[in-house]
Design a protein around this motif. Structure first.
Motif, mmCIF file in Angstrom:
data_model
loop_
_atom_site.group_PDB
_atom_site.id
_atom_site.type_symbol
_atom_site.label_atom_id
_atom_site.label_comp_id
_atom_site.label_asym_id
_atom_site.label_seq_id
_atom_site.Cartn_x
_atom_site.Cartn_y
_atom_site.Cartn_z
ATOM 1 N N TYR A 176 -34.877 8.103 42.813
ATOM 2 C CA TYR A 176 -33.912 9.103 42.890
ATOM 3 C C TYR A 176 -33.723 10.243 42.337
ATOM 4 N N GLU A 217 -35.247 0.162 28.500
ATOM 5 C CA GLU A 217 -33.988 -0.186 29.380
ATOM 6 C C GLU A 217 -32.598 0.784 29.149
ATOM 7 N N ASP A 218 -32.495 -0.102 27.093
ATOM 8 C CA ASP A 218 -31.401 0.480 27.262
ATOM 9 C C ASP A 218 -31.069 1.842 26.260
ATOM 10 N N ASP A 275 -29.623 9.675 36.188
ATOM 11 C CA ASP A 275 -28.070 9.920 36.307
ATOM 12 C C ASP A 275 -27.762 10.634 34.850
ATOM 13 N N GLN A 276 -28.453 10.243 34.324
ATOM 14 C CA GLN A 276 -28.522 10.512 32.237
ATOM 15 C C GLN A 276 -29.294 12.048 32.205
ATOM 16 N N ARG A 310 -26.968 14.763 34.067
ATOM 17 C CA ARG A 310 -25.571 14.466 33.095
ATOM 18 C C ARG A 310 -26.371 15.928 31.819
ATOM 19 N N ASP A 356 -29.878 5.494 26.242
ATOM 20 C CA ASP A 356 -29.394 6.580 26.850
ATOM 21 C C ASP A 356 -30.066 7.720 26.871
ATOM 22 N N SER A 370 -35.107 4.638 35.367
ATOM 23 C CA SER A 370 -34.120 3.587 36.421
ATOM 24 C C SER A 370 -32.682 4.365 36.700
ATOM 25 N N ARG A 371 -32.503 3.984 37.820
ATOM 26 C CA ARG A 371 -31.287 4.610 38.137
ATOM 27 C C ARG A 371 -30.087 5.494 36.720
ATOM 28 N N LYS A 372 -29.920 4.953 36.315
ATOM 29 C CA LYS A 372 -29.063 5.050 35.041
ATOM 30 C C LYS A 372 -29.551 6.436 34.414
ATOM 31 N N HIS A 373 -31.296 6.215 34.300
ATOM 32 C CA HIS A 373 -31.761 7.132 33.157
ATOM 33 C C HIS A 373 -31.862 8.392 34.058
#
Length: 201
Positions: A133, A64-65, A101-102, A105, A67, A96-99
Motif C-alpha cells: 500500500y 493493530e489498533d 491510509d492514516q 491523512r 490510529d 496494515s492497509r489502514k495504517h
C-alpha cells in the motif's frame, strides 16, 4: 508541500540508521519529530528504533489498533506553538492497509511530511501488506541500496535461514537478525536454492 515518502531497502541497508539521522537533523534545528515503530519488532526494545551500528532512539509502538492520524494530531493541536515537522516510521512493511491510509491523512489533512522506511518484499519475494500500500500511495519512492552478502552486486532480495539452510516456506513475519536473514542479489538467491536442491537429491 507535505508528501508521503517510502524508502525501502533489504536487510542491512541502513534504514533505521537513516531514521535516526533524519530525526537528529530536524531536532538540531529545533524542529520536533515523531518516530513510530511496529510493536511486533522488539529486537532493540518495544519502544525503540535501533540500528546495527549501535544507535537507538525512542519510538511510539504501533499496534493493530493504533490510529497514527490521531497520534500525530494529538501532538499537534490547533494553535499550538510547537508543532511536528516530520513523522518517521521504521519497519513500515509491518503496517496494515489502514495504517497506510492514516499516514496519507497525516500528510493531506495535517500537512506533515511522512517518511516510511521498510522492506519491500519478504523472503519469498512477495510484497508485505504495508509495502504494497505504500508503493500504491506514496508520493515519492526511493531505494536504499546495499550489496549482496555473497557477491558485489546490489542486494534486492532476502534469504531466510532455518537451521542454517535457506527457506522459502513459513510465516511471512518472523523477526530476526543477521543469523536469520541475509540480503542477496537475485542471482545468489536463485543459486542458494539450486544448491540446496542438489544436496537434497
Amino acid at each position: 508541500m507535505a508528501q508521503l515518502y517510502f524508502k525501502y531497502g533489504t536487510m542491512n541497508s541502513g534504514k533505521s540508521f537513516e531514521i535516526i539521522k533524519v530525526a537528529h537533523n530536524y531536532e538540531e534545528q529545533g524542529k520536533a519529530v515523531l518516530i513510530f515503530s511496529p510493536a511486533i519488532d522488539t529486537r532493540t526494545g518495544k519502544d525503540e528504533v535501533g540500528s546495527r551500528v549501535g544507535f537507538k532512539r525512542k519510538a511510539i509502538p504501533v499496534g493493530e489498533d493504533t490510529d497514527l492520524y490521531r497520534q500525530v494530531a494529538a501532538h499537534q493541536p490547533p494553535g499550538a506553538e510547537k508543532r511536528i515537522y516530520c513523522v518517521l516510521v521504521d519497519e513500515a512493511q509491518f503496517l496494515s492497509r489502514k495504517h497506510i491510509d492514516q499516514l496519507t491523512r497525516v500528510v493531506d489533512e495535517l500537512g506533515v511530511p511522512v517518511m516510511a522506511f521498510g522492506l519491500k518484499n519478504d523472503f519469498r519475494n512477495e510484497l508485505f501488506e504495508g509495502s504494497y500500500y505504500l508503493l500504491a500511495q506514496a508520493d515519492k519512492i526511493e531505494e536504499i541500496k546495499t550489496i549482496c552478502w555473497f557477491c558485489d552486486r546490489k542486494a534486492t532480495m532476502v534469504i531466510r535461514y532455518v537451521d542454517g539452510l535457506p527457506a522459502n516456506e513459513g510465516e511471512q513475519i518472523q523477526i530476526g537478525g543477521n543469523e536469520d536473514y541475509k540480503p542477496v542479489c537475485r542471482k545468489c538467491y536463485k543459486a542458494a536454492f539450486a544448491e540446496q536442491k542438489q544436496e537434497e537429491a
